[in-house]
Design a protein around this motif. Structure first.
Motif, PDB file in Angstrom:
ATOM      1  N   ASN A   1       1.402   8.785 -11.411  1.00  0.00           N
ATOM      2  CA  ASN A   1       0.127   9.298 -10.907  1.00  0.00           C
ATOM      3  C   ASN A   1      -0.703   9.728 -12.102  1.00  0.00           C
ATOM      4  OD1 ASN A   1      -1.688  11.750  -9.955  1.00  0.00           O
ATOM      5  ND2 ASN A   1      -1.272  10.492  -8.144  1.00  0.00           N
ATOM      6  N   ALA A   2      -1.974   9.385 -12.096  1.00  0.00           N
ATOM      7  CA  ALA A   2      -2.835   9.703 -13.228  1.00  0.00           C
ATOM      8  C   ALA A   2      -4.246  10.007 -12.741  1.00  0.00           C
ATOM      9  CB  ALA A   2      -2.862   8.531 -14.213  1.00  0.00           C
ATOM     10  N   ARG A   3      -4.944  10.863 -13.478  1.00  0.00           N
ATOM     11  CA  ARG A   3      -6.362  11.109 -13.208  1.00  0.00           C
ATOM     12  C   ARG A   3      -7.217  10.032 -13.858  1.00  0.00           C
ATOM     13  NH1 ARG A   3      -7.909  16.028 -11.445  1.00  0.00           N
ATOM     14  NH2 ARG A   3      -9.886  15.856 -12.568  1.00  0.00           N
ATOM     15  N   SER A   4      -6.711   9.450 -14.950  1.00  0.00           N
ATOM     16  CA  SER A   4      -7.384   8.372 -15.668  1.00  0.00           C
ATOM     17  C   SER A   4      -6.331   7.678 -16.516  1.00  0.00           C
ATOM     18  CB  SER A   4      -8.516   8.923 -16.541  1.00  0.00           C
ATOM     19  OG  SER A   4      -7.996   9.861 -17.485  1.00  0.00           O
ATOM     20  N   PHE A   5      -6.704   6.576 -17.139  1.00  0.00           N
ATOM     21  CA  PHE A   5      -5.793   5.848 -18.018  1.00  0.00           C
ATOM     22  C   PHE A   5      -6.299   5.950 -19.447  1.00  0.00           C
ATOM     23  CE2 PHE A   5      -5.347   3.559 -13.923  1.00  0.00           C
ATOM     24  CZ  PHE A   5      -4.018   3.876 -13.683  1.00  0.00           C
ATOM     25  N   VAL A   6      -5.395   6.324 -20.353  1.00  0.00           N
ATOM     26  CA  VAL A   6      -5.766   6.511 -21.755  1.00  0.00           C
ATOM     27  C   VAL A   6      -4.913   5.590 -22.628  1.00  0.00           C
ATOM     28  CG1 VAL A   6      -5.984   8.154 -23.652  1.00  0.00           C
ATOM     29  CG2 VAL A   6      -6.351   8.917 -21.284  1.00  0.00           C
ATOM     30  N   CYS A   7      -5.572   4.766 -23.429  1.00  0.00           N
ATOM     31  CA  CYS A   7      -4.836   3.903 -24.350  1.00  0.00           C
ATOM     32  C   CYS A   7      -4.276   4.750 -25.486  1.00  0.00           C
ATOM     33  CB  CYS A   7      -5.761   2.820 -24.895  1.00  0.00           C
ATOM     34  SG  CYS A   7      -4.924   1.728 -26.078  1.00  0.00           S
ATOM     35  N   PRO A   8      -2.989   4.645 -25.795  1.00  0.00           N
ATOM     36  CA  PRO A   8      -2.404   5.509 -26.830  1.00  0.00           C
ATOM     37  C   PRO A   8      -2.889   5.174 -28.243  1.00  0.00           C
ATOM     38  CG  PRO A   8      -0.799   3.878 -26.098  1.00  0.00           C
ATOM     39  CD  PRO A   8      -1.976   3.760 -25.181  1.00  0.00           C
ATOM     40  N   TYR A   9      -3.406   3.983 -28.441  1.00  0.00           N
ATOM     41  CA  TYR A   9      -3.746   3.556 -29.803  1.00  0.00           C
ATOM     42  C   TYR A   9      -4.997   4.281 -30.320  1.00  0.00           C
ATOM     43  CZ  TYR A   9      -3.582   0.032 -33.597  1.00  0.00           C
ATOM     44  OH  TYR A   9      -3.458  -0.618 -34.799  1.00  0.00           O
ATOM     45  N   HIS A  10      -6.110   4.190 -29.585  1.00  0.00           N
ATOM     46  CA  HIS A  10      -7.356   4.812 -30.026  1.00  0.00           C
ATOM     47  C   HIS A  10      -7.987   5.701 -28.954  1.00  0.00           C
ATOM     48  CE1 HIS A  10      -6.931   1.143 -32.535  1.00  0.00           C
ATOM     49  NE2 HIS A  10      -7.317   1.971 -33.504  1.00  0.00           N
ATOM     50  N   GLN A  11      -7.208   5.987 -27.899  1.00  0.00           N
ATOM     51  CA  GLN A  11      -7.609   6.935 -26.861  1.00  0.00           C
ATOM     52  C   GLN A  11      -8.878   6.534 -26.115  1.00  0.00           C
ATOM     53  OE1 GLN A  11      -7.300  11.078 -28.056  1.00  0.00           O
ATOM     54  NE2 GLN A  11      -5.601  10.600 -29.443  1.00  0.00           N
ATOM     55  N   TRP A  12      -9.087   5.246 -25.958  1.00  0.00           N
ATOM     56  CA  TRP A  12     -10.114   4.809 -25.019  1.00  0.00           C
ATOM     57  C   TRP A  12      -9.636   5.209 -23.627  1.00  0.00           C
ATOM     58  CZ3 TRP A  12     -13.602   0.025 -25.734  1.00  0.00           C
ATOM     59  CH2 TRP A  12     -14.115   0.002 -27.035  1.00  0.00           C
ATOM     60  N   THR A  13     -10.533   5.781 -22.832  1.00  0.00           N
ATOM     61  CA  THR A  13     -10.165   6.350 -21.536  1.00  0.00           C
ATOM     62  C   THR A  13     -10.891   5.612 -20.419  1.00  0.00           C
ATOM     63  OG1 THR A  13      -9.805   8.512 -22.534  1.00  0.00           O
ATOM     64  CG2 THR A  13     -10.142   8.463 -20.152  1.00  0.00           C
ATOM     65  N   TYR A  14     -10.126   5.272 -19.379  1.00  0.00           N
ATOM     66  CA  TYR A  14     -10.659   4.481 -18.269  1.00  0.00           C
ATOM     67  C   TYR A  14     -10.514   5.240 -16.959  1.00  0.00           C
ATOM     68  CZ  TYR A  14     -10.220   0.759 -21.717  1.00  0.00           C
ATOM     69  OH  TYR A  14     -10.330  -0.002 -22.861  1.00  0.00           O
ATOM     70  N   LYS A  15     -11.499   5.082 -16.086  1.00  0.00           N
ATOM     71  CA  LYS A  15     -11.393   5.616 -14.734  1.00  0.00           C
ATOM     72  C   LYS A  15     -10.348   4.811 -13.953  1.00  0.00           C
ATOM     73  CE  LYS A  15     -16.312   6.842 -14.667  1.00  0.00           C
ATOM     74  NZ  LYS A  15     -17.628   6.620 -13.984  1.00  0.00           N
ATOM     75  N   LEU A  16      -9.971   5.326 -12.792  1.00  0.00           N
ATOM     76  CA  LEU A  16      -8.975   4.638 -11.971  1.00  0.00           C
ATOM     77  C   LEU A  16      -9.441   3.252 -11.546  1.00  0.00           C
ATOM     78  CD1 LEU A  16      -7.800   7.595  -9.697  1.00  0.00           C
ATOM     79  CD2 LEU A  16      -6.649   6.682 -11.730  1.00  0.00           C
ATOM     80  N   ASN A  17     -10.755   3.058 -11.444  1.00  0.00           N
ATOM     81  CA  ASN A  17     -11.266   1.751 -11.038  1.00  0.00           C
ATOM     82  C   ASN A  17     -11.428   0.782 -12.198  1.00  0.00           C
ATOM     83  OD1 ASN A  17     -13.523   2.627 -12.393  1.00  0.00           O
ATOM     84  ND2 ASN A  17     -14.914   2.519 -10.634  1.00  0.00           N
TER      85      ASN A  17
ATOM     86  N   GLU B   1       0.829  -1.211   0.000  1.00  0.00           N
ATOM     87  CA  GLU B   1       0.000   0.000   0.000  1.00  0.00           C
ATOM     88  C   GLU B   1       0.865   1.264   0.000  1.00  0.00           C
ATOM     89  OE1 GLU B   1      -3.283   0.333   2.741  1.00  0.00           O
ATOM     90  OE2 GLU B   1      -3.360  -1.847   2.979  1.00  0.00           O
ATOM     91  N   VAL B   2       1.996   1.236   0.688  1.00  0.00           N
ATOM     92  CA  VAL B   2       2.835   2.427   0.807  1.00  0.00           C
ATOM     93  C   VAL B   2       3.390   2.865  -0.549  1.00  0.00           C
ATOM     94  CG1 VAL B   2       5.003   1.184   1.267  1.00  0.00           C
ATOM     95  CG2 VAL B   2       4.662   3.476   2.212  1.00  0.00           C
ATOM     96  N   GLU B   3       3.362   1.978  -1.541  1.00  0.00           N
ATOM     97  CA  GLU B   3       3.862   2.339  -2.870  1.00  0.00           C
ATOM     98  C   GLU B   3       2.890   3.232  -3.630  1.00  0.00           C
ATOM     99  OE1 GLU B   3       6.277  -1.050  -4.812  1.00  0.00           O
ATOM    100  OE2 GLU B   3       4.761  -2.077  -3.599  1.00  0.00           O
ATOM    101  N   ILE B   4       1.631   3.290  -3.193  1.00  0.00           N
ATOM    102  CA  ILE B   4       0.637   4.144  -3.857  1.00  0.00           C
ATOM    103  C   ILE B   4      -0.110   4.947  -2.784  1.00  0.00           C
ATOM    104  CG2 ILE B   4       0.364   2.809  -5.975  1.00  0.00           C
ATOM    105  CD1 ILE B   4      -2.069   1.432  -4.641  1.00  0.00           C
ATOM    106  N   PRO B   5       0.552   5.916  -2.166  1.00  0.00           N
ATOM    107  CA  PRO B   5      -0.049   6.606  -1.016  1.00  0.00           C
ATOM    108  C   PRO B   5      -1.160   7.588  -1.373  1.00  0.00           C
ATOM    109  CG  PRO B   5       2.098   7.548  -1.524  1.00  0.00           C
ATOM    110  CD  PRO B   5       1.946   6.340  -2.392  1.00  0.00           C
ATOM    111  N   ASN B   6      -1.163   8.131  -2.599  1.00  0.00           N
ATOM    112  CA  ASN B   6      -2.085   9.207  -2.947  1.00  0.00           C
ATOM    113  C   ASN B   6      -3.065   8.774  -4.030  1.00  0.00           C
ATOM    114  OD1 ASN B   6      -0.579  11.124  -1.281  1.00  0.00           O
ATOM    115  ND2 ASN B   6       0.985  11.021  -2.878  1.00  0.00           N
ATOM    116  N   VAL B   7      -4.226   9.429  -4.044  1.00  0.00           N
ATOM    117  CA  VAL B   7      -5.215   9.150  -5.084  1.00  0.00           C
ATOM    118  C   VAL B   7      -4.580   9.371  -6.461  1.00  0.00           C
ATOM    119  CG1 VAL B   7      -7.378   9.919  -6.134  1.00  0.00           C
ATOM    120  CG2 VAL B   7      -7.207   9.678  -3.648  1.00  0.00           C
ATOM    121  N   GLY B   8      -4.758   8.404  -7.338  1.00  0.00           N
ATOM    122  CA  GLY B   8      -4.167   8.472  -8.671  1.00  0.00           C
ATOM    123  C   GLY B   8      -2.829   7.784  -8.788  1.00  0.00           C
ATOM    124  N   ASP B   9      -2.179   7.473  -7.670  1.00  0.00           N
ATOM    125  CA  ASP B   9      -0.911   6.749  -7.720  1.00  0.00           C
ATOM    126  C   ASP B   9      -1.146   5.342  -8.247  1.00  0.00           C
ATOM    127  OD1 ASP B   9       0.410   8.905  -6.666  1.00  0.00           O
ATOM    128  OD2 ASP B   9       0.672   8.047  -4.670  1.00  0.00           O
TER     129      ASP B   9
END
Length: 439
Positions: A110-126, A52-60
């Motif tokens: 750290n990211a607000r969301s995840f975006v696939c570089p190929y076609h820019q499908w965007t995913y929430k952190l969950n 858990e200590v490796e991702i202490p903040n929201v978005g980590d």
């Protein structure tokens, strides 16, 4: 997702009875290895992904692995009403639901969301799909060109989400909905030894080592379940008394024999008779920097003896193996997790995460870091293990189908023992492995 089952056409060529002679093909057979991935790593087992200590903040997030599949351990946002119930740690597969792209390349960030570089499908952190370009097509005057078919729903096209369980800062995940609760999976014999290190403490991250070892992944599990070799292979251990065969020791395992703890206490003074004739023992060896042996007992070392009510013990070393992929090491003041990542039948990555505690003094932190030089890829002790695993794999390959290892120190049984002159923990692991793999 249901756990994949071992094929009914599994090889049944484990001819000797019991689990004390492991055939060489168990380390070299590529088809068997693929079945191991499905039945063990992607099946009904909890696999370690990080701290858990490796991702202490929201978005980590941290890139990790379960078997050969890349996953992301992520700190998600938690609604106010869910705080205290949901700690917000998610594990999702690093594979876009659109075209299967591994969309994340950074080890940590750290990211607000995840975006696939190929076609820019965007995913929430969950892992939920948040949006995609041209979902509703492109307007051309009064017409709309393209777009997803009628009935396409974002909620049906998220990332693969794994079940997640945490234990005192350790994070585990599983692809299977059949995996038993984590505490049941670990069992009451192993749990006290994990709690001794982690319960009630805030961890601090000290650093990483990574290496690739040319051997089968099971060989590292065996190595840490093997009390026979440390006082023979490792000059450091036997010469400076950190691990010798006459030390007060105990071998503990869970009810199924898959997890284990090797527990031992450093002898106080005196030359052990067990060093006589041991070629790795170097009587005249001294240290230029004796701070490597600056061992300071810590209060948490002392623990009520789980097998002897009313008594206490103070181990200087506990080596915990959690099948299939995690080793938790306490060797004097050095603390680390070791993550096994298979890369084929004859190769695996080994990731060391060194840690301490938030209430450590600066002196203790320096001590932990100094002692970590005993371990890791170039460690004064652990370099020996990587080399001997490579030599083992070479021996298996050169012999072929007919050979087998001999694992009968202390007999052929799978019982717990109060000494280290035994290979019982290895036999126990293979007794379990045989059931899972149906060999």
């Amino acid at each position: 997702m249901n756990a994949p089952q071992a094929s009914s056409s599994a090889p049944s060529r484990w001819s000797p009875p019991g689990s004390s002679r492991i055939p060489f093909w168990a380390y070299t057979d590529d088809q068997l290895y693929q079945r191991e991935l499905e039945a063990i790593f992607y099946g009904a087992h909890w696999c370690y992904v990080g701290l858990e200590v490796e991702i202490p903040n929201v978005g980590d997030y941290k890139l990790s692995h379960i078997g050969e599949r890349q996953v992301l351990m992520v700190r998600d946002r938690v609604a106010p009403e869910d705080r205290g119930i949901d700690i917000g740690i998610r594990v999702v597969e690093n594979r876009c639901a659109h075209r299967g792209v591994r969309f994340c390349q950074k080890l940590q960030g750290n990211a607000r969301s995840f975006v696939c570089p190929y076609h820019q499908w965007t995913y929430k952190l969950n892992g939920d799909l948040a949006g995609l370009p041209f979902k509703d097509g492109v307007k051309d005057g009064d017409c709309v060109n393209g777009g997803m078919p009628e009935g396409f729903e974002l909620k049906d096209h998220g990332l693969t989400k794994l079940r997640v369980a945490t234990l005192h800062g350790l994070v585990f995940a599983t692809f299977s909905d059949q995996t038993e609760p984590l505490q049941d999976y670990l069992g009451p014999h192993v749990m006290p030894w994990l709690e001794r290190i982690f319960k009630g403490r805030t961890l601090t991250l000290l650093g990483y080592n990574r290496q690739r070892i040319p051997g089968n992944w099971k060989l590292m599990m065996e190595n840490i379940k093997d009390p026979y070799h440390p006082g023979l292979l490792h000059t450091w251990f036997v010469t400076f008394g950190l691990w010798r065969a006459d030390q007060k020791s105990r071998m503990v395992m869970d009810a199924q024999g898959r997890h284990a703890v090797m527990i031992s206490r450093k002898n106080e003074g005196g030359q052990a008779a067990v060093t006589q004739g041991v070629t790795s023992f170097k009587a005249g060896m001294t240290l230029h920097d004796d701070r490597l042996l600056d061992v300071v007992p810590e209060p948490w070392w002392r623990i009520p003896d789980p097998s002897n009510p009313g008594a206490e013990i103070t181990p200087t070393v506990t080596m915990i193996t959690l099948f299939p992929s995690l080793i938790v090491q306490q060797q004097v003041n050095s603390l680390s997790t070791r993550h096994i990542v298979p890369r084929g039948a004859g190769e695996f990555d080994f990731v060391w995460t060194h840690f301490g505690f938030a209430d450590d003094t600066p002196e203790m932190t320096r001590r932990r870091l100094r002692q970590s030089n005993l371990f890791g890829p170039a460690g004064f002790v652990s370099a020996d293990d990587g080399e001997v695993i490579e030599l083992s794999q070479g021996g298996f390959r050169q012999w072929g189908e007919g050979g087998s290892t001999l694992c009968e120190l202390g007999g052929t049984g799978t019982e717990m023992t109060e000494h280290m002159v035994t290979e019982t923990l290895i036999r126990s692991m293979y007794a379990y492995w045989k059931k899972v793999m149906a060999v």
